[in-house]
Design a protein around this motif. Structure first.
Motif: not given
Lengths: 120, 107
Positions: A95, A110, A113, B43
């Motif tokens: 990430y 974020w 990923g 996430a």
């Protein structure tokens, strides 16, 4: 709105390198840094290192020093993480996260990923 | 490097319960501590930064406290959406580390 969009999944052989990208939008790129965090299957979060959006300074966790390089391209608001000499235990979701390294030292946005699989 | 120890590793609780998760640092980190919530396949999400500052949009049933080496995340009345894994994260001397995580399960 702030968005971090990462590159797609990768499959690599042991000993190879991988380079993951993270494109930022919705805010002033140079006002924040980026941290990279990885998560092996079924495991916890592990911090890999950071890069400042201001001048590209970097700092890496000791475990990864010598194997990781973080870079940036301010013209495209993109940061990159390259990991070399891959081993099977590098298999993880990687990430990128926006690092508020001036005010809070926390990761407030974020990316989605990127799964990196290392297998022969 | 600073080590972060979270407890418990697993916590079983019911909707409506008040729960607390603890994070201990191996040396003082002032209030440079954050808490994250992570759901499977997603996430992490920032809940609290600087030990006790609630991130915008996070429900007020979440709160954080502590300074130095001992920190607590408290959820005042568990909701179904709160069952997830929680991580603490510290900052000190240009380095970050995460706790090992606490999985909050439905009893």
């Amino acid at each position: 709105q702030v968005q971090l969009v990462q590159s797609g999944a990768e499959v690599k052989k042991p000993g190879a390198s991988v380079k993951v990208s993270c494109k930022a939008s919705g805010y002033m790129f140079s006002d924040y840094g980026f941290s990279w965090v990885r998560q092996a299957p079924g495991q916890g979060l592990e911090w890999v290192g950071w890069i400042t959006g201001y001048n590209g300074n970097t700092n890496y966790a000791q475990k990864f020093q010598g194997r990781v390089t973080m870079t940036m391209d301010t013209s495209t608001s993109t940061v990159y993480m390259e990991l070399r000499s891959l081993r099977s235990d590098d298999t993880a979701v990687y990430y990128c996260a926006r690092d508020n390294m001036v005010a809070t030292y926390a990761f407030d946005y974020w990316g989605q990923g990127t799964l990196v699989t290392v297998s022969s | 490097d600073i080590q972060m120890t979270q407890s418990p590793s697993t916590l079983s609780a019911s909707v409506g319960d008040r729960v607390a998760i603890t994070c201990r640092a191996s040396q003082s980190i002032s209030t440079w501590l954050a808490w994250y919530q992570q759901k499977p396949g997603k996430a992490p999400k920032l809940l609290i930064q600087k030990a006790s500052s609630l991130e915008s949009g996070v429900p007020s049933r979440f709160s954080g406290s502590g300074s130095g080496t001992e920190f607590t995340l408290t959820i005042s009345s568990l909701q179904p959406d709160d069952f997830a894994t929680y991580y603490c994260q510290q900052y000190n001397s240009y380095l970050y580390t995460f706790g090992q995580g606490t999985k909050l399960e439905i009893k």
